[in-house]
Write a protein that holds these residues in place. Sequence first.
Motif, short mmCIF file in Angstrom:
data_model
loop_
_atom_site.label_atom_id
_atom_site.label_comp_id
_atom_site.label_asym_id
_atom_site.label_seq_id
_atom_site.Cartn_x
_atom_site.Cartn_y
_atom_site.Cartn_z
N ARG A 19 39.04 11.05 37.48
CA ARG A 19 37.95 11.75 36.78
C ARG A 19 36.88 12.17 37.77
O ARG A 19 36.47 11.41 38.64
CB ARG A 19 37.36 10.84 35.71
CG ARG A 19 36.27 11.50 34.91
CD ARG A 19 35.79 10.58 33.83
NE ARG A 19 34.69 11.18 33.11
CZ ARG A 19 34.26 10.76 31.94
NH1 ARG A 19 34.85 9.73 31.36
NH2 ARG A 19 33.25 11.36 31.34
N LYS A 20 36.42 13.42 37.61
CA LYS A 20 35.33 13.96 38.42
C LYS A 20 34.34 14.62 37.46
O LYS A 20 34.69 15.52 36.70
CB LYS A 20 35.84 15.01 39.41
CG LYS A 20 37.03 14.54 40.23
CD LYS A 20 36.66 14.39 41.65
CE LYS A 20 37.91 13.94 42.40
NZ LYS A 20 37.74 13.86 43.77
N ASN A 28 36.31 16.93 34.83
CA ASN A 28 37.62 17.42 35.27
C ASN A 28 38.44 16.20 35.65
O ASN A 28 37.90 15.17 36.06
CB ASN A 28 37.51 18.32 36.51
CG ASN A 28 36.91 19.67 36.20
OD1 ASN A 28 36.79 20.07 35.05
ND2 ASN A 28 36.50 20.37 37.24
N TYR A 29 39.76 16.32 35.53
CA TYR A 29 40.67 15.25 35.95
C TYR A 29 41.64 15.83 36.97
O TYR A 29 42.34 16.81 36.67
CB TYR A 29 41.43 14.67 34.76
CG TYR A 29 40.59 13.74 33.92
CD1 TYR A 29 40.69 12.37 34.08
CD2 TYR A 29 39.70 14.23 32.99
CE1 TYR A 29 39.93 11.51 33.31
CE2 TYR A 29 38.93 13.39 32.21
CZ TYR A 29 39.05 12.02 32.38
OH TYR A 29 38.29 11.16 31.62
N HIS A 30 41.65 15.24 38.15
CA HIS A 30 42.46 15.72 39.26
C HIS A 30 43.71 14.87 39.43
O HIS A 30 43.67 13.66 39.26
CB HIS A 30 41.67 15.66 40.56
CG HIS A 30 40.50 16.59 40.60
ND1 HIS A 30 40.34 17.50 41.61
CD2 HIS A 30 39.45 16.76 39.78
CE1 HIS A 30 39.23 18.20 41.40
NE2 HIS A 30 38.67 17.75 40.29
N LYS A 38 46.88 23.39 43.69
CA LYS A 38 46.28 23.12 42.39
C LYS A 38 46.31 21.62 42.12
O LYS A 38 47.36 20.99 42.18
CB LYS A 38 47.06 23.87 41.30
CG LYS A 38 46.55 23.66 39.91
CD LYS A 38 45.23 24.34 39.73
CE LYS A 38 44.79 24.27 38.29
NZ LYS A 38 43.45 24.73 38.13
N LYS A 39 45.15 21.03 41.84
CA LYS A 39 45.06 19.59 41.60
C LYS A 39 44.44 19.25 40.25
O LYS A 39 44.58 18.14 39.77
CB LYS A 39 44.26 18.91 42.70
CG LYS A 39 44.95 18.97 44.05
CD LYS A 39 44.27 18.09 45.06
CE LYS A 39 44.88 18.19 46.43
NZ LYS A 39 46.28 17.96 46.54
N ILE A 40 43.74 20.20 39.63
CA ILE A 40 43.05 19.91 38.36
C ILE A 40 44.04 20.03 37.21
O ILE A 40 44.62 21.09 36.97
CB ILE A 40 41.85 20.85 38.14
CG1 ILE A 40 40.83 20.64 39.25
CG2 ILE A 40 41.23 20.61 36.77
CD1 ILE A 40 39.65 21.59 39.19
N TYR A 43 40.60 20.42 32.73
CA TYR A 43 39.50 21.24 33.24
C TYR A 43 38.39 21.32 32.20
O TYR A 43 38.63 21.66 31.03
CB TYR A 43 40.04 22.63 33.56
CG TYR A 43 39.04 23.61 34.07
CD1 TYR A 43 38.51 23.51 35.35
CD2 TYR A 43 38.62 24.67 33.26
CE1 TYR A 43 37.59 24.43 35.82
CE2 TYR A 43 37.70 25.60 33.73
CZ TYR A 43 37.19 25.46 35.01
OH TYR A 43 36.28 26.38 35.48
N HIS A 44 37.18 20.99 32.60
CA HIS A 44 35.96 21.13 31.80
C HIS A 44 36.06 20.51 30.41
O HIS A 44 35.71 21.14 29.41
CB HIS A 44 35.57 22.61 31.69
CG HIS A 44 34.95 23.14 32.92
ND1 HIS A 44 34.48 24.42 33.01
CD2 HIS A 44 34.70 22.59 34.14
CE1 HIS A 44 33.97 24.63 34.22
NE2 HIS A 44 34.10 23.52 34.92
N TYR A 54 45.91 22.34 32.47
CA TYR A 54 46.64 23.31 33.28
C TYR A 54 48.12 23.29 32.91
O TYR A 54 48.76 22.25 32.89
CB TYR A 54 46.48 22.99 34.77
CG TYR A 54 47.22 23.97 35.64
CD1 TYR A 54 46.75 25.27 35.77
CD2 TYR A 54 48.39 23.62 36.29
CE1 TYR A 54 47.43 26.20 36.55
CE2 TYR A 54 49.07 24.54 37.07
CZ TYR A 54 48.59 25.82 37.20
OH TYR A 54 49.27 26.74 37.96
#
Length: 157
Positions: A19-20, A28-30, A38-40, A43-44, A54
């Motif tokens: 989590r970021k 966002n979660y990567h 692409k890592k996310i 998104y939002h 994604y």
Amino acid sequence: MLSYEQKLAIIDSFSELTRKEVSLGRANYHYENSGYDKKIVVYHLHPNGNGFVYAGHLTGVDADERGLVNIRDYEADELRSLIKASILSLAPKSAAELAVSGTADDEERWHGPDNQTLLLVHEDELWYVYSGLNLESAFETYEEAVQYLQEEGFRRP
């Protein structure tokens, strides 16, 4: 519709994701182990319940031009399945190679137009359709996967 807290609980259950925090209380979660730039994956995610997952490498999913699917009205099982498919689609090729090489519970080869072959793999309670090493789609039931394959002109040998 799931609440923000319910969505957080589901997303947080994926240990592969980090989590970021971003602006306006969103998160966002990567997927740091992504085999792509692409890592996310998520998104939002907003406290109002809106957010995106994604799905740019998945077929049969209604994604926008950026490959994102709005998850505002998703139920728990749908959200889990989409996130799992997204992570798998971003996994390094070695993980996809393991899935295609027969380490899964069940698998079937389907043949279609232009001598194409797709692999239907049952793994972790989902059915995945692969084209070579690329994940084409993911389904919750065998019947949904078979319907998709048949609609696309594929048949079992």
